[in-house]
Design an enzyme around this catalytic site. Structure first.
Site, PDB file in Angstrom:
ATOM      1  N   CYS A  78       8.638  -9.902  -2.182  1.00 10.20           N
ATOM      2  CA  CYS A  78       7.359  -9.815  -2.884  1.00 10.20           C
ATOM      3  C   CYS A  78       6.194 -10.122  -1.949  1.00 10.20           C
ATOM      4  CB  CYS A  78       7.298 -10.832  -4.010  1.00 10.20           C
ATOM      5  SG  CYS A  78       8.668 -10.758  -5.135  1.00 10.20           S
ATOM      6  N   LYS A 118      11.189  -6.541   4.682  1.00  5.67           N
ATOM      7  CA  LYS A 118      10.857  -6.862   6.074  1.00  5.67           C
ATOM      8  C   LYS A 118      10.855  -8.361   6.342  1.00  5.67           C
ATOM      9  CE  LYS A 118       9.423  -5.513  10.168  1.00  5.67           C
ATOM     10  NZ  LYS A 118      10.439  -4.874  11.012  1.00  5.67           N
TER      11      LYS A 118
END
Ligand code: F6R
Length: 608
Positions: free
Chosen positions: A2, A603
């Site tokens: 998030c 990522k």
């Protein structure tokens, strides 16, 4: 993972700017998007599942009004992707709105407690718990900082949270409790976001935050408070030279393609620092170490694998690569000597497994060192000494240029330490320096020489569902890295191991045409020839990546030798990863997968 963000501006509508940040946080991986803005006593909250562009279009997010707002890109962990579980969330009275990043591990317990206090929680998402926990304390304290201090005591987990309340419509608040968060300073406006690159189009002035800090932002001020006792903390802003341009695709179809090509520039940037005093601290600390644990995850761990070879062989520093998530379990009963160091290798500097290692190891007396790419990151702030790998912003989920620069920095550190200790002679040091300065040219040539061949092989391998990659000595980490790249953007099994291990079991997978990639450094011909022959004689398909080694080419089909430019035992593994990156990229395109955004991945991994 998030991403949260917020803007407070003096005037004007901020929706477009919120969307600039949202678009730049997409690379972290997400399934839903939401924004909440404030205007004339009303909170406008819009959220849904889908891509940024689809949600912007369906909910007209770009038309939202107000000069204060927050947003969130959600990557589901608690509660499946749905409109209800998307963030931000309202509190009970709909006068506060908030969103979080990270995990509230006490979700069920905290929910039960809050429901006992009378709160109605409508989603299965842990972000909603944060909103109600703050509401619970704000309603008695009537002070947002105190509300947040009380609220975070209701929850256990690792997270960051951003919110605003109708009672204080000119302010937004956020708290950092284990997940990354940074404040940006603009003209007559302030920003908060999960990472620095996302706000670079708006400002290059920022304030890094530490865990346990609350921020209060207005259009023209930022204040930091301790989340323990509410005391104000003074911190000056910094300026970054990272560029917003680094984060656009330009002429390339994918960030991944661009970042593979950017390895020329990235290695050049680092080679300049070879003799720079910026590295002195890290060199001194590592040179004094009796033992160095090199701690990383994923690609960073693979870089540690190559790095340990450099440090053990060139610098006389006993080095062991360790998986980030494993350090605590493995060494919890080990008492470090005075000079045991942990070098934390993390491009984001935010990976939770690494932060856990530091939190455990620091009080035990380990010296914490960092190798990072993102300025102001948590690893930087928790390290006694650190160095940047200088790779620029990396947007594609698969690491490429950051992995390569980590390996190059390991080589530079090992060379400098070895020289300082007298293990490397003047002559050897000069020759290594020349090789490192020449590296960018070799990187460029490798990309050029291997590009077409990688495309061709990717086509030939487009139907396979399994392959093996083998390395020996310094190339073991390269094989691991190649396998990780192939796996993560092709959704197939690609197993890597030390080549001498293949015969101890895995060899049974070999049948007619089964592909086995050998990553070979120039001096390892003897063993590799033997390991490769084991596959050749069983009708497998050996593929070699390495510089031309006389005799070895006889063991593979003509098209199956990826020749990389001639260099040396230490430089060749840096080049050898490039054909593997290209192969992974083209295989992924062949399979119709977007290599920048592989499914299920993110990522920056700020969860356990
Ligand atoms: C793989 C990849 C990941 C990261 C890992 C660690 O291509 O990118 O395996 O290497 O999640 O991330 P950092 O280096 O940010 O700690």
């Amino acid at each position: 993972m998030c991403g949260i963000f917020g803007i407070v501006a003096k005037e004007g509508n901020i929706a477009q700017k919120l969307l600039i940040i949202a678009r730049r946080l997409q690379y972290r991986g997400y399934d839903s998007l939401g924004l909440a803005t404030y205007l004339n006593g009303k909170i406008d909250l819009r959220k849904d599942m889908g891509t940024v562009e689809s949600v912007v279009e369906s909910l007209k997010l770009d038309k939202m009004k107000g000069n204060i707002g927050i947003g969130q890109l959600r990557w589901s962990t608690f509660g499946r992707p749905s409109t209800l579980n998307a963030q931000p969330h309202f509190d009970c009275d709909k006068d506060m709105v908030g969103a979080h990043n990270g995990n509230i591990v006490s979700f069920y317990q905290s929910k039960e407690n809050l429901e006992k206090y009378g709160h109605t929680i409508i989603s299965q998402n842990d972000g909603e718990i944060c909103v109600h926990a703050v509401e619970e304390h704000y309603d008695t304290e009537k002070d947002m900082v105190k509300g947040i201090i009380g609220g975070i005591k209701e929850m256990e987990g690792s997270f960051a949270f951003v919110c605003f309340h109708k009672d204080t419509p000119e302010k937004i608040y956020a708290v950092k409790m284990g997940s990354s968060l940074v404040v940006g300073i603009g003209e007559d406006e302030h920003y908060v976001a999960s990472d620095l690159p996302s706000i670079l189009p708006l400002t290059n002035k920022y304030v890094p935050l530490n865990d346990g800090e609350i921020i209060e932002l207005t259009a023209d001020s930022y204040r930091i408070f301790s989340a323990k006792d509410g005391k104000e903390i003074v911190r000056e802003p910094r300026v970054t030279d990272l560029s917003a341009e680094d984060a656009v695709k330009g002429e390339y179809d994918y960030f991944l393609t661009k970042e593979i090509h950017e390895q020329v520039e990235a290695t050049e940037q680092l080679a300049f620092g070879l003799e720079s005093d910026i590295l002195d601290d890290l060199v001194d600390k590592l040179a004094e170490a009796e033992m160095a644990f090199l701690v990383g995850c994923g690609s960073s761990l693979n870089a540690c694998n190559v790095g340990s070879y450099y440090l053990n062989n060139l610098a006389g520093v006993m080095s062991i690569p360790v998986i980030g998530g494993r350090f605590f379990e493995e060494f919890k009963n080990y008492k470090p000597s005075k000079n045991t160091v942990i070098l934390c290798v993390s491009q984001s500097g935010e990976t939770k497994d690494i932060i856990n290692t530091i939190n455990f190891a620091k009080p035990e007396g380990y010296h914490i060192l960092g190798m990072i790419n993102v300025p102001g990151s948590t690893v930087e702030r928790m390290s006694e000494a650190y160095a940047y790998i200088g790779a620029g912003i990396e947007r594609s989920v698969p690491a490429t240029k950051t992995y390569t620069n980590q390996v190059v920095l390991f080589l530079i550190l090992a060379a400098r330490i070895g020289y300082k200790k007298g293990i490397i002679s003047d002559k050897e040091f000069v020759s290594l320096k020349e090789e490192i300065h020449n590296l960018p040219k070799l990187v460029e040539k490798t990309i050029k020489d291997c590009n077409q061949k990688a495309k061709q092989l990717a086509m030939e391998l487009s139907e396979i569902d399994a392959m093996s990659l083998l390395g020996y000595g310094v190339t073991h980490g390269v094989a691991l890295e190649g396998a990780l790249k192939i796996r993560e953007i092709n959704y197939i099994s690609a197993e890597a191991m030390y080549s001498s291990e293949f015969k101890h079991g895995p060899l049974s997978i070999v049948e007619d045409g089964y592909p086995v990639i050998y990553v070979v450094a120039p001096k390892d011909k003897y063993y590799v020839t033997s390991h490769l022959s084991e596959v050749e004689c069983r009708d497998g398909r050996p593929i070699v990546i390495g510089e031309h080694i006389k005799g070895l080419d006889k063991h593979v089909k003509p098209g199956d030798y990826f020749e990389i430019p001639k260099s040396s035992q230490l430089i060749s593994p840096i080049l050898a990863v490039i054909p593997l990156q290209l192969l992974a990229l083209y295989m992924s395109i062949e399979r119709g997968i977007d290599p920048d955004y592989p499914r299920n991945l993110s990522k920056t991994l700020t969860v356990d």
